[in-house]
Design a protein around this motif. Structure first.
Motif, PDB file in Angstrom:
ATOM      1  N   LEU A 190       6.624  18.954  11.990  1.00 48.62           N
ATOM      2  CA  LEU A 190       7.655  19.917  12.389  1.00 48.62           C
ATOM      3  C   LEU A 190       9.040  19.424  11.985  1.00 48.62           C
ATOM      4  N   GLN A 191       9.279  18.135  12.199  1.00 55.00           N
ATOM      5  CA  GLN A 191      10.563  17.564  11.822  1.00 55.00           C
ATOM      6  C   GLN A 191      10.766  17.618  10.309  1.00 55.00           C
ATOM      7  N   LYS A 192       9.678  17.330   9.585  1.00 58.51           N
ATOM      8  CA  LYS A 192       9.759  17.363   8.124  1.00 58.51           C
ATOM      9  C   LYS A 192      10.063  18.782   7.632  1.00 58.51           C
ATOM     10  N   SER A 193       9.378  19.758   8.265  1.00 64.34           N
ATOM     11  CA  SER A 193       9.624  21.151   7.895  1.00 64.34           C
ATOM     12  C   SER A 193      11.059  21.552   8.214  1.00 64.34           C
ATOM     13  N   LEU A 194      11.548  21.108   9.388  1.00 66.04           N
ATOM     14  CA  LEU A 194      12.913  21.415   9.774  1.00 66.04           C
ATOM     15  C   LEU A 194      13.911  20.775   8.815  1.00 66.04           C
ATOM     16  N   ASP A 195      13.620  19.530   8.417  1.00 63.81           N
ATOM     17  CA  ASP A 195      14.510  18.846   7.465  1.00 63.81           C
ATOM     18  C   ASP A 195      14.557  19.581   6.126  1.00 63.81           C
ATOM     19  N   GLU A 196      13.378  20.058   5.686  1.00 71.54           N
ATOM     20  CA  GLU A 196      13.341  20.797   4.420  1.00 71.54           C
ATOM     21  C   GLU A 196      14.143  22.091   4.515  1.00 71.54           C
ATOM     22  N   LYS A 197      13.975  22.796   5.664  1.00 68.95           N
ATOM     23  CA  LYS A 197      14.725  24.039   5.848  1.00 68.95           C
ATOM     24  C   LYS A 197      16.224  23.769   5.921  1.00 68.95           C
ATOM     25  N   ASN A 198      16.577  22.659   6.630  1.00 70.15           N
ATOM     26  CA  ASN A 198      17.995  22.299   6.689  1.00 70.15           C
ATOM     27  C   ASN A 198      18.547  21.964   5.313  1.00 70.15           C
ATOM     28  N   SER A 199      17.686  21.302   4.520  1.00 69.00           N
ATOM     29  CA  SER A 199      18.099  20.957   3.161  1.00 69.00           C
ATOM     30  C   SER A 199      18.322  22.219   2.324  1.00 69.00           C
ATOM     31  N   HIS A 200      17.369  23.169   2.452  1.00 74.52           N
ATOM     32  CA  HIS A 200      17.524  24.436   1.730  1.00 74.52           C
ATOM     33  C   HIS A 200      18.759  25.199   2.218  1.00 74.52           C
ATOM     34  N   LEU A 201      18.955  25.144   3.546  1.00 71.12           N
ATOM     35  CA  LEU A 201      20.110  25.828   4.111  1.00 71.12           C
ATOM     36  C   LEU A 201      21.411  25.202   3.607  1.00 71.12           C
ATOM     37  N   THR A 221       9.520   5.592   3.170  1.00 72.75           N
ATOM     38  CA  THR A 221       8.714   5.526   4.396  1.00 72.75           C
ATOM     39  C   THR A 221       9.547   5.575   5.668  1.00 72.75           C
ATOM     40  N   ALA A 222      10.859   5.785   5.525  1.00 70.40           N
ATOM     41  CA  ALA A 222      11.747   5.736   6.693  1.00 70.40           C
ATOM     42  C   ALA A 222      11.382   6.782   7.734  1.00 70.40           C
ATOM     43  N   ALA A 223      10.922   7.967   7.288  1.00 65.00           N
ATOM     44  CA  ALA A 223      10.651   9.050   8.248  1.00 65.00           C
ATOM     45  C   ALA A 223       9.223   9.031   8.773  1.00 65.00           C
ATOM     46  N   VAL A 224       8.347   8.164   8.209  1.00 66.23           N
ATOM     47  CA  VAL A 224       6.942   8.136   8.627  1.00 66.23           C
ATOM     48  C   VAL A 224       6.852   7.542  10.040  1.00 66.23           C
ATOM     49  N   PRO A 225       6.239   8.265  10.999  1.00 69.40           N
ATOM     50  CA  PRO A 225       6.152   7.743  12.373  1.00 69.40           C
ATOM     51  C   PRO A 225       5.253   6.505  12.450  1.00 69.40           C
ATOM     52  N   VAL A 226       5.704   5.524  13.250  1.00 70.33           N
ATOM     53  CA  VAL A 226       4.965   4.269  13.439  1.00 70.33           C
ATOM     54  C   VAL A 226       4.588   4.143  14.921  1.00 70.33           C
ATOM     55  N   ILE A 227       3.268   4.012  15.182  1.00 70.14           N
ATOM     56  CA  ILE A 227       2.764   3.787  16.539  1.00 70.14           C
ATOM     57  C   ILE A 227       2.274   2.338  16.623  1.00 70.14           C
ATOM     58  N   ALA A 287       0.831  -1.204   0.000  1.00 63.40           N
ATOM     59  CA  ALA A 287       0.000   0.000   0.000  1.00 63.40           C
ATOM     60  C   ALA A 287       0.872   1.263   0.000  1.00 63.40           C
ATOM     61  N   CYS A 288       2.007   1.195   0.685  1.00 65.51           N
ATOM     62  CA  CYS A 288       2.893   2.375   0.751  1.00 65.51           C
ATOM     63  C   CYS A 288       3.601   2.650  -0.564  1.00 65.51           C
ATOM     64  N   LYS A 289       3.651   1.655  -1.448  1.00 67.46           N
ATOM     65  CA  LYS A 289       4.265   1.894  -2.760  1.00 67.46           C
ATOM     66  C   LYS A 289       3.417   2.846  -3.594  1.00 67.46           C
ATOM     67  N   ASP A 290       2.086   2.751  -3.418  1.00 65.73           N
ATOM     68  CA  ASP A 290       1.179   3.602  -4.193  1.00 65.73           C
ATOM     69  C   ASP A 290       0.989   4.967  -3.552  1.00 65.73           C
ATOM     70  N   SER A 291       0.941   5.014  -2.215  1.00 67.12           N
ATOM     71  CA  SER A 291       0.696   6.276  -1.527  1.00 67.12           C
ATOM     72  C   SER A 291       1.317   6.208  -0.142  1.00 67.12           C
ATOM     73  N   VAL A 292       2.187   7.171   0.162  1.00 64.67           N
ATOM     74  CA  VAL A 292       2.870   7.170   1.459  1.00 64.67           C
ATOM     75  C   VAL A 292       1.988   7.900   2.469  1.00 64.67           C
ATOM     76  N   PRO A 293       1.614   7.243   3.581  1.00 58.58           N
ATOM     77  CA  PRO A 293       0.764   7.878   4.600  1.00 58.58           C
ATOM     78  C   PRO A 293       1.568   8.869   5.440  1.00 58.58           C
ATOM     79  N   ASP A 294       0.842   9.645   6.248  1.00 53.01           N
ATOM     80  CA  ASP A 294       1.506  10.592   7.143  1.00 53.01           C
ATOM     81  C   ASP A 294       1.916   9.926   8.451  1.00 53.01           C
TER      82      ASP A 294
END
Length: 391
Positions: A127-138, A76-82, A43-50
Motif C-alpha cells: 500500500l505504501q509503495k502504491s501510494l508512493d508511486e501515485k505521489n510520484s505521478h502526482l 532496499t531502503a523501503a523493504v520492510p525488515v522483521i 543476495a539483494c544485489k541480484d534480486s530485491v525481496p518484498d
C-alpha cells in the motif's frame, strides 16, 4: 497458484532457515535464503525481496548492522525488515526498531504468528509503495502543470502583445479609412454635382434650341433628346439624395420622371399614375437603362395613347420574381396602336429604342400587347452591371 511475494530469510542457524522456508513456502511465498549479514546484502544485489526476516544475533555482521546497511541502500531502503531473535529485553526490541525494523518476533516463534505478521507488513508495504508511486505521478503531473502554466502565461503575454499591436494597427487603419471615405464622399458629391450641372446645361440648350425649331420632325427629335437627358438628370438628383450614392429609389424616380414628362408634353387632362413594386431601390447601372426605357414608354402613352379630354391611367409595375428575374411592365388604358406603323409622333421609333436597350443593355426580352390599350413587358436578370454600362 501465484506467489504472495518473495521473503528473504537471514539466519546463521540453518535449522531456523529451513523451518522458516517450509512455513513460508507452504503458505504461498517464494523464499530467498542467506546465512549471514553480508550474504544477505549480496543476495539483494541480484534480486530485491518484498520483505526480510532478519535474525538479531549473528557472527560477524549482526542483525542491527545488516539492517542499517539495508536501509542505507536506495534499492532496499523501503523493504520492510522483521527481526526474529531470542532476545526478549525491551532495550533489544527498541534497538531493533531504532535501526529500521518494522516488527519484532521472539524465538521460539509460532508459524501462525510469522505468517500473520509477514502478510500484514507485506500488505502495508505494498500500500505504501502504491501510494508512493501515485505521489510520484502526482508530483510529476504537478511539475508538468507548472510548466504548462508557465508556458501558458508566456503565451498569454505574447498574445496580449499581439492583440495590442493588432488593435493599434486596426485603429490606425480605421482612421485612415475614415479619412479616405470622407475624401471619397466629398469627391463623389463633387462629381455628381458637376454631372448634374452639365446635364442641366445640356437640357437647357436642347430646350432653347427646341423653341427655335419649326419643323415638327426636328422638334420631335429635340424633344426626345431633351427628355432622355432629363432622365439622366433625375437619376443623378436621386443619387445625390441617397445614402450610398449607388442606388436609386424606384417609386421616387418614376414619380419625378412622370412629372417631368407631363410638364414637357403639356398633357391635358393629366393621366393618373399607378406604381407597383416589391423592391425599394435599384443600382445605378440598371436604373439608368430602365429610366431610359420608361422615358420612351411613358412619353408614348402621354403623347399618343389617350383621346382628347379622356382621363387616362398609366401603370408601371416593377417586380423581382422568386427565381431572381426582374420584370418591368408599362401599360395604359389608351387606344393602342398597330405595331409596324410609324405615325407622326414616332411611337414605333420609341418602341424600337426600347427593344434595342433591352437587348443590348439588359440582355432581356420585350413583349408588346396592344389589344386593350398598350402593355409592354420587359423581362431580364440583374447581371451586376456586366452589360448595362456598355456603350
Amino acid at each position: 497458484m501465484s506467489s504472495k511475494g518473495c521473503v528473504l530469510v537471514v539466519d546463521d542457524q540453518s535449522l531456523n532457515v529451513k523451518l522458516l522456508d517450509t512455513i513460508l513456502t507452504r503458505n504461498g511465498f517464494d523464499v530467498m535464503k542467506a546465512y549471514g549479514g553480508q550474504e544477505a546484502l549480496d543476495a539483494c544485489k541480484d534480486s530485491v525481496p518484498d520483505i526480510i526476516l532478519l535474525d538479531m544475533m549473528m557472527p560477524g555482521m549482526d542483525g542491527l548492522q545488516t539492517c542499517h546497511a539495508l536501509k542505507s541502500n536506495p534499492l532496499t531502503a523501503a523493504v520492510p525488515v522483521i527481526f526474529i531473535s531470542a532476545l526478549t529485553d525491551v532495550s533489544d526490541k527498541v534497538n531493533a526498531f531504532t535501526h529500521g525494523g518494522v516488527d519484532y518476533i521472539t524465538k521460539p516463534f509460532q508459524k501462525e504468528e510469522v505468517i500473520s505478521r509477514v502478510e500484514s507488513h507485506l500488505r502495508i508495504y505494498r500500500l505504501q509503495k502504491s501510494l508512493d508511486e501515485k505521489n510520484s505521478h502526482l508530483k510529476q503531473s504537478q511539475n508538468e502543470l507548472t510548466t504548462l502554466n508557465q508556458l501558458l502565461a508566456a503565451y498569454n503575454d505574447k498574445l496580449e502583445d499581439m492583440v495590442r499591436s493588432r488593435t493599434q494597427e486596426l485603429d490606425n487603419t480605421n482612421k485612415q479609412l475614415t479619412v479616405s471615405l470622407k475624401e471619397k464622399e466629398i469627391l463623389i458629391k463633387e462629381v455628381h454635382h458637376r454631372v448634374r450641372n452639365n446635364l442641366q446645361i445640356i437640357s437647357s440648350m436642347l430646350n432653347l434650341g427646341l423653341s427655335n425649331i419649326t419643323n415638327p420632325e426636328f422638334a420631335a427629335v429635340f424633344r426626345s433628346s431633351y427628355s432622355r437627358v432629363r432622365v439622366l438628370s433625375v437619376i443623378h438628383d436621386k443619387l445625390c439624395e441617397s445614402i450610398d450614392f449607388s442606388s436609386v429609389n424606384i417609386e421616387d424616380f418614376i414619380n419625378v420622371l412622370f412629372s417631368e414628362l407631363v410638364s414637357a408634353y403639356g398633357a391635358r387632362p393629366i393621366p393618373s399614375l399607378a406604381i407597383v413594386s416589391n423592391m425599394d431601390s435599384l443600382g445605378i447601372n440598371i436604373m439608368i437603362t430602365c429610366g431610359l426605357i420608361l422615358n420612351e414608354l411613358v412619353s408614348n402613352s402621354i403623347r399618343h395613347a389617350f383621346a382628347k379630354d379622356i382621363q387616362g391611367i398609366i401603370t408601371v409595375t416593377f417586380n423581382q420574381t422568386e427565381n431572381g428575374e426582374l420584370v418591368l411592365i408599362a401599360s395604359d388604358n389608351g387606344t393602342g396602336f398597330a405595331e409596324g406603323t410609324s405615325d407622326k409622333g414616332g411611337t414605333y421609333h420609341g418602341l424600337q429604342v426600347v427593344k434595342d436597350l433591352v437587348q443590348s443593355k439588359l440582355k432581356g426580352t420585350t413583349q408588346i400587347n396592344s389589344a386593350n390599350g398598350t402593355t409592354v413587358t420587359i423581362t431580364f436578370k440583374d447581371v451586376g452591371g456586366k452589360y448595362h454600362n456598355i456603350v
